[in-house]
Design a protein around this motif. Structure first.
Motif, mmCIF file in Angstrom:
data_model
loop_
_atom_site.group_PDB
_atom_site.id
_atom_site.type_symbol
_atom_site.label_atom_id
_atom_site.label_comp_id
_atom_site.label_asym_id
_atom_site.label_seq_id
_atom_site.Cartn_x
_atom_site.Cartn_y
_atom_site.Cartn_z
ATOM 1 N N TYR A 233 41.207 49.464 30.247
ATOM 2 C CA TYR A 233 40.311 48.743 29.348
ATOM 3 C C TYR A 233 40.890 47.384 28.977
ATOM 4 C CZ TYR A 233 38.286 53.384 28.900
ATOM 5 O OH TYR A 233 37.713 54.612 29.167
ATOM 6 N N THR A 234 41.929 46.956 29.680
ATOM 7 C CA THR A 234 42.570 45.677 29.397
ATOM 8 C C THR A 234 42.029 44.642 30.363
ATOM 9 O OG1 THR A 234 44.552 46.922 28.763
ATOM 10 C CG2 THR A 234 44.793 44.556 29.045
ATOM 11 N N GLY A 235 41.006 43.937 29.919
ATOM 12 C CA GLY A 235 40.365 42.957 30.786
ATOM 13 C C GLY A 235 41.281 41.817 31.178
ATOM 14 N N HIS B 96 41.972 40.709 35.028
ATOM 15 C CA HIS B 96 41.663 39.334 35.430
ATOM 16 C C HIS B 96 42.882 38.665 36.061
ATOM 17 C CE1 HIS B 96 39.770 35.500 35.583
ATOM 18 N NE2 HIS B 96 40.448 34.969 34.572
ATOM 19 N N PHE B 97 44.052 38.870 35.460
ATOM 20 C CA PHE B 97 45.284 38.284 35.997
ATOM 21 C C PHE B 97 45.596 38.866 37.378
ATOM 22 C CE2 PHE B 97 49.866 38.164 36.609
ATOM 23 C CZ PHE B 97 50.180 36.843 36.280
ATOM 24 N N LYS C 174 41.450 38.114 48.590
ATOM 25 C CA LYS C 174 40.361 38.925 48.064
ATOM 26 C C LYS C 174 40.759 39.473 46.707
ATOM 27 C CE LYS C 174 41.989 43.122 50.416
ATOM 28 N NZ LYS C 174 41.625 44.236 51.340
ATOM 29 N N LYS C 175 39.769 39.949 45.962
ATOM 30 C CA LYS C 175 40.026 40.532 44.653
ATOM 31 C C LYS C 175 40.341 42.018 44.791
ATOM 32 C CE LYS C 175 37.158 37.357 41.940
ATOM 33 N NZ LYS C 175 36.024 37.253 40.968
ATOM 34 N N PRO D 33 35.123 38.703 34.517
ATOM 35 C CA PRO D 33 35.855 38.311 33.311
ATOM 36 C C PRO D 33 34.902 37.906 32.200
ATOM 37 C CG PRO D 33 36.035 36.617 35.005
ATOM 38 C CD PRO D 33 35.391 37.800 35.647
ATOM 39 N N PRO D 34 35.184 38.295 30.961
ATOM 40 C CA PRO D 34 34.313 37.922 29.847
ATOM 41 C C PRO D 34 34.440 36.454 29.514
ATOM 42 C CG PRO D 34 36.261 39.033 29.010
ATOM 43 C CD PRO D 34 36.341 39.096 30.518
ATOM 44 N N GLY D 35 33.413 35.930 28.847
ATOM 45 C CA GLY D 35 33.487 34.572 28.357
ATOM 46 C C GLY D 35 34.453 34.465 27.194
#
Length: 612
Positions: free
Chosen positions: A570-572, A576-577, A588-589, A596-598
């Motif tokens: 749950y650690t966005g 993202h990192f 690639k991801k 990612p949230p704004g």
């Protein structure tokens, strides 16, 4: 000749446990040319004590059996990172190393304690000093290096992040009291196992034939586990450290079909100065079951103006198309003019307000003499049949799949009525879509149903299901709301979530976005988010933010049509990192479904803000 072991510097002899002093001294320090202590070269992040010997030819001491690991947190020296002074007058001057901190901290882990040492950094300009474990230093490190420091510090104790992760899952009984009990059990069993190993080695020398009886040292005492109140403080601090990321995730949630519902239950847990200041908790969710905002208010009326304005502004600032439908439990319509709810969301002039159908059915059910009546379940089922009709194509495909499935199990050919008895409610809800019958048809069918049950709706003892006078009044009032429960035209209320093969027939699975049932489920889980029976205003908001964030991510994962990811996090910020680094290295991801949230701007209506 072997090098003489060095002593410990500063106040380390007072803060390092007795059993760790020798091995820490040998591992970290040496005596320099001038006879002073200095750190060895090639330092590392973690140091682990030497294990007990396999065989002992002399009486053993307790040190190796009870020694603890050491986390040496010195990012400036270990990784040669460039750290800048935060004082504007220093104009980004670099910090320099100021040596080891005077004390060593003890960190609470899952089943033991471990030692934590750090360095002091000094600005050559303003002469200000910071410890490397302070948030001022940690925030200047990239996430990969910052994550290596897994400790949350308080004034007296320190806690490993793995302990706090046990509290993050919001469920019944998962409170700090239970976690503290589990920690005490873990620490006790680990300590007893070490005592057993130590005493068993010593017992071999009890009957030795030496001239003098052997002398044994007693093991160190079991370290005390802090109280559950301290654990709550650490848990709150962990959430506050991630607060911006959590708020950004929540305020980056949108939807096309919104639902709004309120509850009073959770406000009873507010204690302290905030007790009695909030009467309602109102939440707004979307078609996936995620919650866009959850606000505590003193009343349901004007107290929701800030919430509505905040939602409208959120959509406008993000450039997201406004929602199409809003399902509510009251305030859907009135005979003349615009409703207060419609004017409250004036920034969305085209939004369609609809009454939640379940609430409409509950209003009609208020005309029953009792919900324990023998015919009550039949009455509710018949009301649903008067309002909805199944999609003929979906039902036909399900019948075909069920017929093939039963044939494979050896059943003889069945008629359509016999086949329908094998169709369960769960299968119909999963594979078949429904639509409302229309205003005129619904009114006609409901009128027939109510009239029929008024005259014939008695149980085996002759007790009527409906109170005729009350039911007639309720139906006269609620008749005008039949228009509010109809499906809005040209709005897709079902989302395809996957497919299942039954009897060789591929059946699609659907999720319905109609009504506010998902919010009802969210409100049922609110008590799990806040452990215990009470919480002050700060802890209340902290628990609710963490629980809401995890709820939203669970709902987002459940809404994915393709195979869900085995990852559970749950650690966005971390995801993202990792995606950015993985993209640079492998092109690639790693977590393709993550968006990612704004950035949280702070201009939105405050989550769980108490308004008066």
């Amino acid at each position: 000749m072997p090098e003489n072991p060095a002593e410990l510097p500063l106040l380390w002899p007072q803060t390092v446990p007795q059993q760790d002093r020798k091995w820490v001294s040998e591992a970290l320090f040496r005596v320099g040319a001038k006879g002073k202590l200095e750190l060895r070269d090639n330092l590392q992040l973690w140091y682990h004590p030497p294990p007990p010997a396999l065989l002992y030819h002399q009486v053993p001491g307790p040190d190796r059996f009870f020694s603890q690991s050491l986390l040496l947190w010195m990012p400036y020296r270990l990784w040669k990172v460039r750290l800048q002074c935060i004082d504007p007058a220093c104009n980004g001057r670099q910090w320099s190393g100021g040596g080891l901190h005077r004390r060593v901290r003890q960190v609470l882990d899952i089943d033991r304690y471990y030692n934590l040492a750090t360095e002091t950094l000094i600005c050559t300009g303003c002469r200000s000093s910071y410890l490397s474990w302070s948030q001022t230093i940690l925030q200047q490190l990239d996430l990969a290096h910052r994550s290596e420091f897994r400790v949350i510090l308080t004034r007296r104790y320190a806690c490993d992040i793995r302990v706090i992760r046990l509290l993050r899952e919001r469920s019944l009984g998962n409170g700090p009291v239970r976690i503290i009990g589990q920690l005490k059990e873990n620490h006790s069993e680990e300590w007893l196992q070490r005592v057993a190993r130590y005493t068993s080695e010593c017992a071999a020398f009890v009957t030795s034939s030496g001239l003098l009886p052997p002398c044994f040292q007693e093991p160190p005492k079991l370290s005390t586990v802090p109280s559950y109140k301290w654990l709550l403080t650490v848990y709150s601090q962990d959430i506050l450290n991630r607060l911006e990321d959590i708020k950004a995730s929540i305020t980056s949630t949108y939807g096309t079909i919104l639902k709004m519902d309120s509850t009073k239950k959770i406000t009873k847990k507010l204690t302290g100065p905030a007790k009695g200041t909030a009467q309602w908790l109102t939440s707004v969710g979307n078609e996936s079951g995620q919650v866009l905002i959850s606000v505590l208010t003193a009343n349901e009326g004007a107290g929701l103006d800030l919430m509505a304005a905040g939602l409208v502004n959120r959509y406008q600032r993000a450039g997201v198309d406004p929602p199409v439908v809003l399902y509510v439990d009251c305030g859907c319509c009135k005979e003349v003019g615009e409703t207060k709810l419609k004017s409250r969301f004036g920034g969305w002039p085209d939004i369609i307000v609809r009454l939640d159908i379940w609430h409409f059915m509950r209003r009609l059910a208020a005309g029953c003499t009792t919900d324990a009546h023998q015919l009550y379940p039949t009455f509710m089922s018949r009301i649903s049949s008067c309002i909805f009709e199944w999609d003929a194509g979906d039902v036909g495909l399900l019948r075909k799949a069920k017929r093939e499935q039963l044939a494979q199990q050896g059943w003889p050919p069945l008629t359509e009525k016999e086949l329908d008895r094998h169709l369960t409610k769960e299968e119909l809800a999963l594979h078949c879509r429904r639509k409302t019958r229309g205003e005129e048809t619904t009114i006609r069918l409901l009128s027939q149903l109510i009239g029929e049950l008024m005259s014939k709706g008695n149980d085996a003892l002759g007790v009527p299901l409906l109170d005729s006078v009350r039911m007639q009044h309720i139906w006269d009032v609620q008749r005008r709301h039949v228009a509010c429960i109809q499906d809005p035209p040209n709005v897709a209320l079902y989302t395809e979530t996957g497919s299942i093969t039954k009897g060789g027939v591929v059946l699609k699975t659907y999720r319905c976005a109609r009504g506010s049932t998902s919010l009802e489920s969210f409100h049922c889980h609110l008590n799990r988010f806040i452990p215990g029976n009470s919480a002050n205003s700060l802890n209340f908001q902290v628990y609710l933010l963490e629980g809401l964030n995890r709820w939203n991510q669970d709902r987002a994962a459940a809404a994915v049509v393709k195979e869900p990811s085995p990852l559970r996090t749950y650690t966005g910020e971390l995801v993202h990192f990792v995606n950015d680094s993985f993209l640079k290295v492998f092109g690639k991801k790693l977590v393709t479904a993550f968006t990612p949230p704004g950035q949280y701007t702070g201009k939105d209506a405050l989550i769980t803000a108490i308004t008066f």
